[in-house]
Structure formats: C-alpha cells, structure tokens
Design a protein around this motif. Structure first.
Motif, PDB file in Angstrom:
ATOM      1  N   UNK A   1       0.824  -1.217   0.000  1.00 29.20           N
ATOM      2  CA  UNK A   1       0.000   0.000   0.000  1.00 29.20           C
ATOM      3  C   UNK A   1       0.857   1.265   0.000  1.00 29.20           C
ATOM      4  N   UNK A   2       2.088   1.129  -0.497  1.00 26.12           N
ATOM      5  CA  UNK A   2       3.007   2.255  -0.468  1.00 26.12           C
ATOM      6  C   UNK A   2       3.697   2.337   0.873  1.00 26.12           C
ATOM      7  N   UNK A   3       4.683   3.234   0.948  1.00 22.29           N
ATOM      8  CA  UNK A   3       5.439   3.359   2.179  1.00 22.29           C
ATOM      9  C   UNK A   3       5.755   4.798   2.503  1.00 22.29           C
ATOM     10  N   UNK A   4       6.810   5.000   3.280  1.00 22.30           N
ATOM     11  CA  UNK A   4       7.111   6.324   3.819  1.00 22.30           C
ATOM     12  C   UNK A   4       7.476   7.342   2.752  1.00 22.30           C
ATOM     13  N   UNK A   5       7.937   6.885   1.589  1.00 21.60           N
ATOM     14  CA  UNK A   5       8.233   7.836   0.515  1.00 21.60           C
ATOM     15  C   UNK A   5       6.961   8.533   0.067  1.00 21.60           C
ATOM     16  N   UNK A   6       5.859   7.815   0.060  1.00 25.77           N
ATOM     17  CA  UNK A   6       4.571   8.392  -0.357  1.00 25.77           C
ATOM     18  C   UNK A   6       3.735   8.866   0.821  1.00 25.77           C
ATOM     19  N   UNK A   7       3.704   8.061   1.882  1.00 26.38           N
ATOM     20  CA  UNK A   7       2.792   8.342   2.990  1.00 26.38           C
ATOM     21  C   UNK A   7       3.411   9.242   4.049  1.00 26.38           C
ATOM     22  N   UNK A   8       4.747   9.261   4.130  1.00 23.75           N
ATOM     23  CA  UNK A   8       5.408  10.079   5.132  1.00 23.75           C
ATOM     24  C   UNK A   8       5.997   9.245   6.255  1.00 23.75           C
ATOM     25  N   UNK A   9       6.895   9.874   7.001  1.00 27.15           N
ATOM     26  CA  UNK A   9       7.652   9.182   8.040  1.00 27.15           C
ATOM     27  C   UNK A   9       7.702  10.033   9.305  1.00 27.15           C
ATOM     28  N   UNK A  10       6.597  10.074  10.059  1.00 23.81           N
ATOM     29  CA  UNK A  10       6.612  10.782  11.345  1.00 23.81           C
ATOM     30  C   UNK A  10       7.357   9.942  12.378  1.00 23.81           C
ATOM     31  N   UNK A  11       8.623  10.189  12.516  1.00 25.75           N
ATOM     32  CA  UNK A  11       9.611   9.316  13.140  1.00 25.75           C
ATOM     33  C   UNK A  11       9.079   8.426  14.270  1.00 25.75           C
ATOM     34  N   UNK A  12       8.706   9.020  15.395  1.00 27.42           N
ATOM     35  CA  UNK A  12       8.299   8.227  16.544  1.00 27.42           C
ATOM     36  C   UNK A  12       6.993   7.501  16.371  1.00 27.42           C
ATOM     37  N   UNK A  13       6.197   7.872  15.375  1.00 25.26           N
ATOM     38  CA  UNK A  13       4.919   7.211  15.121  1.00 25.26           C
ATOM     39  C   UNK A  13       4.949   6.222  13.984  1.00 25.26           C
ATOM     40  N   UNK A  14       6.080   6.130  13.275  1.00 23.24           N
ATOM     41  CA  UNK A  14       6.106   5.349  12.043  1.00 23.24           C
ATOM     42  C   UNK A  14       5.978   3.847  12.268  1.00 23.24           C
ATOM     43  N   UNK A  15       6.614   3.312  13.298  1.00 26.38           N
ATOM     44  CA  UNK A  15       6.517   1.880  13.533  1.00 26.38           C
ATOM     45  C   UNK A  15       5.089   1.435  13.744  1.00 26.38           C
ATOM     46  N   UNK A  16       4.337   2.191  14.536  1.00 29.02           N
ATOM     47  CA  UNK A  16       2.930   1.853  14.769  1.00 29.02           C
ATOM     48  C   UNK A  16       2.095   2.106  13.521  1.00 29.02           C
ATOM     49  N   UNK A  17       2.462   3.118  12.723  1.00 28.22           N
ATOM     50  CA  UNK A  17       1.741   3.360  11.464  1.00 28.22           C
ATOM     51  C   UNK A  17       1.928   2.189  10.519  1.00 28.22           C
ATOM     52  N   UNK A  18       3.182   1.732  10.350  1.00 26.71           N
ATOM     53  CA  UNK A  18       3.430   0.588   9.486  1.00 26.71           C
ATOM     54  C   UNK A  18       2.667  -0.644   9.962  1.00 26.71           C
ATOM     55  N   UNK A  19       2.678  -0.879  11.261  1.00 34.15           N
ATOM     56  CA  UNK A  19       2.018  -2.076  11.777  1.00 34.15           C
ATOM     57  C   UNK A  19       0.508  -2.000  11.599  1.00 34.15           C
ATOM     58  N   UNK A  20      -0.040  -0.816  11.800  1.00 25.16           N
ATOM     59  CA  UNK A  20      -1.480  -0.644  11.593  1.00 25.16           C
ATOM     60  C   UNK A  20      -1.849  -0.924  10.138  1.00 25.16           C
ATOM     61  N   UNK A  21      -1.063  -0.382   9.209  1.00 22.03           N
ATOM     62  CA  UNK A  21      -1.324  -0.609   7.795  1.00 22.03           C
ATOM     63  C   UNK A  21      -1.139  -2.079   7.436  1.00 22.03           C
ATOM     64  N   UNK A  22      -0.066  -2.703   7.925  1.00 20.11           N
ATOM     65  CA  UNK A  22       0.171  -4.112   7.627  1.00 20.11           C
ATOM     66  C   UNK A  22      -0.947  -4.995   8.166  1.00 20.11           C
ATOM     67  N   UNK A  23      -1.385  -4.720   9.394  1.00 19.79           N
ATOM     68  CA  UNK A  23      -2.437  -5.534   9.992  1.00 19.79           C
ATOM     69  C   UNK A  23      -3.733  -5.424   9.205  1.00 19.79           C
ATOM     70  N   UNK A  24      -4.109  -4.228   8.792  1.00 20.23           N
ATOM     71  CA  UNK A  24      -5.347  -4.081   8.023  1.00 20.23           C
ATOM     72  C   UNK A  24      -5.227  -4.737   6.651  1.00 20.23           C
ATOM     73  N   UNK A  25      -4.034  -4.712   6.061  1.00 23.81           N
ATOM     74  CA  UNK A  25      -3.822  -5.427   4.797  1.00 23.81           C
ATOM     75  C   UNK A  25      -3.962  -6.931   5.011  1.00 23.81           C
ATOM     76  N   UNK A  26      -3.445  -7.438   6.114  1.00 28.35           N
ATOM     77  CA  UNK A  26      -3.576  -8.862   6.424  1.00 28.35           C
ATOM     78  C   UNK A  26      -5.038  -9.250   6.598  1.00 28.35           C
ATOM     79  N   UNK A  27      -5.792  -8.407   7.278  1.00 34.04           N
ATOM     80  CA  UNK A  27      -7.216  -8.686   7.479  1.00 34.04           C
ATOM     81  C   UNK A  27      -7.945  -8.700   6.137  1.00 34.04           C
ATOM     82  N   UNK A  28      -7.692  -7.694   5.317  1.00 31.43           N
ATOM     83  CA  UNK A  28      -8.396  -7.585   4.036  1.00 31.43           C
ATOM     84  C   UNK A  28      -8.064  -8.747   3.106  1.00 31.43           C
ATOM     85  N   UNK A  29      -6.808  -9.232   3.173  1.00 32.27           N
ATOM     86  CA  UNK A  29      -6.384 -10.292   2.268  1.00 32.27           C
ATOM     87  C   UNK A  29      -6.349 -11.668   2.889  1.00 32.27           C
TER      88      UNK A  29
END
Length: 380
Positions: free
Chosen positions: A328-356
């Motif tokens: 679903x794209x990454x920090x180059x497109x979505x942005x990299x808010x340093x201290x929040x990025x790990x949880x952002x990636x995990x949230x996106x990955x988890x929802x992708x796992x659920x959808x697929x």
C-alpha cells in the motif's frame, strides 16, 4: 502462558510538513488516536494498565513524558500511566515489543502502544541543538563526524550497486501503490479522521500522483555531489500518530472482543552505526530464525522506506515477490513521522492482512545509531 494479541489498531492521517496537522500539538494528536483505539473496542480506558509511546525528538512540545501528557489530554483517568520510548525511527515498533512482553509476562492485562512525531512543530534534530550527544569515547571508536543517515543511504546504494534510476523507480512505485490504496478505500478502516481548525482531515497529505522519472531526475542529490539520494526517493518529513491496543486472549474474551492478530515474534538487532541503515537485513534473518518460519510463510512485508536504497538493499538479500513488499506504499509516499512510524506501518500491515486473509506479516525498519526491529504478526 499469556499471549499478546492486538484487538485494535488505528492511526491518524499523516500530514506533510507544515500541512493539515501542523497546527495540532503532538500531545493532542496522540490523544486523538488514544481515544480512537479504545473506541474501536468499546473498552473503558480505566482498564488500560499503561501507555507506551514512541517519540524521537523529545524536546519542547514533545518532552515531559509525552505519553503521560497524551493520556491526560485524552481525558483518561489519572490512574492510567504512560512512558515514552526512543529507539529512533523504530520507537513505536519497540513500544509494541515492550507492551507485548509486558502482557506475556503478566505485568499488564492491557496496554496501548504506539507513538507520535510532529516534525512541523519539533524539527528533526532539534533535540541535539543543546549539545553534541556523542562523547569522546564514541568519537575515539568511530570518528568525529556525527553519523548522517543520508550519507548512509548513499553508501548503501553504492554497496548494493543501486542506480539513481532504480531509486527513483522505487519512489514512483510507492506513490502509485499508495494512490491505488486510496482509490480503493483501503485506508479508510485504519485512519481515524481528525477535525483541525474546523475541517475534517481524513487522508494522507503526501501522496503525489502523475510523477515521472523525468521529474524525479531533475531533483538535486541531497547528501553528496553526484549522488543518488534526493528528496524524491527519500521519506517525507511528516506529522502523525498511531496506536494499537494489546491484551491477552483471556482479557479479550472478558471484554467480548475478538483478537485481530497475535504478536508472534519480536526481535531487535544492532548494526554498524555507519552506514546505519542496514539493520533490517539481520533483523529479518533473526526474526525468521526465532519464529521457525520461512520467507515463503510470510504473506506481506513492511520494510520502512526511510530511503529507497534501504528496502532495495533488503530486497537484494531476500528472494521475495516484490508485490508483497509495502503493497500500500510506504514512507516515501505516505510520510515518516519518526516516533509514530513503527505503529503506522504495523497498523497498515495488519489491516492489509485482514483484508487479504494473510496469516503472517513481517515488519522491519532501520533506526538511528545502527539498529533495527523486526516483528511478525499472525492473523487470528
């Protein structure tokens, strides 16, 4: 033995620098996702044993233990504590690890983990303005220069023989995938819209459509004359926050909530402080070895796009279908808010796992100082 399960995962939209979220105090942005994550499951915040919150630039508006400030700003009972973690870009991914470990150990029944960074309001590197964070013994070992991530990204491009065109092509793919995810409504389930100055902000602000290799090729190298790393193939400076609610199966049953995923494996490694950004490679190997899984078992990978050279070097080391990497794209497109990025990636990955209906997902990210976390989630 306790397990650690995720029952909710939400994020704010990611704002570009001086964009839609720049007027929001980082404690208030954190409070927004704290409110949103407990609302997803209808749990009373008094049930939360702790909030573990990642934040990198802990100075100014992001100091004074922003985790605790966010808890109180969210209107939660003052009995709910909070602590703030700094593992550089992996701070909120490390917060997940600490929270999951606490639940498994029985120290917590329920914990909210995540992080924040408002890079518009607290500029990157501002925490170092008061003095050099590197002492004499570090300098004696590694040299006088403060490690520069951009130079490290250039060194990685050199080591793995990655061309400027390859970096730019990767950047275009990140934007294209993020735009496709927006068009398909894939981010709607993970984003908690926020009202800012009377307007609803419900979409990421950094996605660019219609880019070309020609436009990216016109950008000047950012870190080395004649180099390959530019603002176009590096992560964006951003504002954002994300949160996950972690508990054990027994508590989830008591709440009447169905767990989404289990924290299957969590590891962290150190890597050379320069080029600094190679840690995801040994972290991935360590996570697979500890989990007993193979690359073929993993259905989606999130490899943080700090710079395009980082996931491309990672991909060169692992024979993985690139359709599974940052789908679903990454920090180059979505942005990299340093201290929040790990949880952002995990949230996106988890929802992708659920959808697929994807059983296993692996996330890894490079971190300042030469470190990397890797996490494997298992869909339930």
């Amino acid at each position: 033995m306790n397990d650690a399960v995720i029952v909710a995962a939400v994020r704010a939209p990611v704002g570009k620098r001086n964009g839609a979220l720049s007027s929001v105090h980082p404690a208030d942005l954190s409070a927004h996702v704290l409110e949103s994550v407990v609302a997803r499951v209808g749990v009373d915040p008094v049930e939360i044993d702790d909030v573990i919150w990642g934040c990198v630039s802990q100075i100014g508006e992001q100091t004074f233990d922003i985790a605790r400030t966010a808890v109180l700003s969210a209107g939660w009972p003052d009995s709910v504590p909070g602590t703030t973690v700094d593992r550089q870009c992996g701070s909120s991914q490390q917060a997940v690890h600490f929270g999951a470990a606490g639940v498994i150990a029985g120290h917590y029944d329920a914990v909210v983990v995540g992080g924040v960074e408002s890079m518009s309001r607290v500029p990157m590197g501002s925490a170092n303005a008061a003095g050099n964070p590197i002492g004499e013994r570090y300098i004696e070992r590694f040299g006088a220069a403060f490690p520069n991530q951009g130079v490290g990204a250039e060194m990685i491009a050199d080591q793995w023989r990655l061309s400027r065109t390859q970096l730019d092509e990767f950047a275009l793919r990140s934007h294209a995938r993020a735009a496709a995810a927006v068009d398909a409504g894939l981010f709607e389930s993970e984003i908690a819209p926020i009202v800012v100055d009377g307007k609803v902000v419900d979409a990421d602000g950094g996605i660019r459509r219609g880019g070309t290799l020609e436009t990216l090729a016109a950008l000047r190298p950012a870190f080395r004359e004649g180099g390959s790393v530019t603002a176009g193939n590096a992560s964006q400076i951003s504002d954002g926050s994300a949160a996950l609610l972690v508990t054990n199966s027994e508590t989830a049953t008591r709440w009447g909530v169905k767990p989404l995923a289990r924290v299957h494996t969590a590891v962290v490694v150190g890597s050379p402080p320069m080029p600094m950004l190679t840690g995801p490679i040994p972290a991935t190997r360590k996570a697979l070895a500890k989990s007993g899984l193979s690359l073929d078992d993993i259905g989606v990978f999130e490899v943080n796009e700090a710079f395009a050279s980082v996931p491309l070097a990672w991909a060169a080391e692992f024979e993985v279908d690139q359709a599974k990497v940052n789908p679903r794209g990454g920090a180059i497109a979505l942005g990299h808010p340093l201290g929040g990025s790990g949880a952002r990636l995990m949230t996106t990955m988890l929802h992708h796992m659920i959808d697929g209906n994807i059983r296993f997902g692996l996330q890894t990210m490079c971190e300042g100082g030469g470190q990397a976390n890797a996490t494997i989630l298992e869909l339930l």
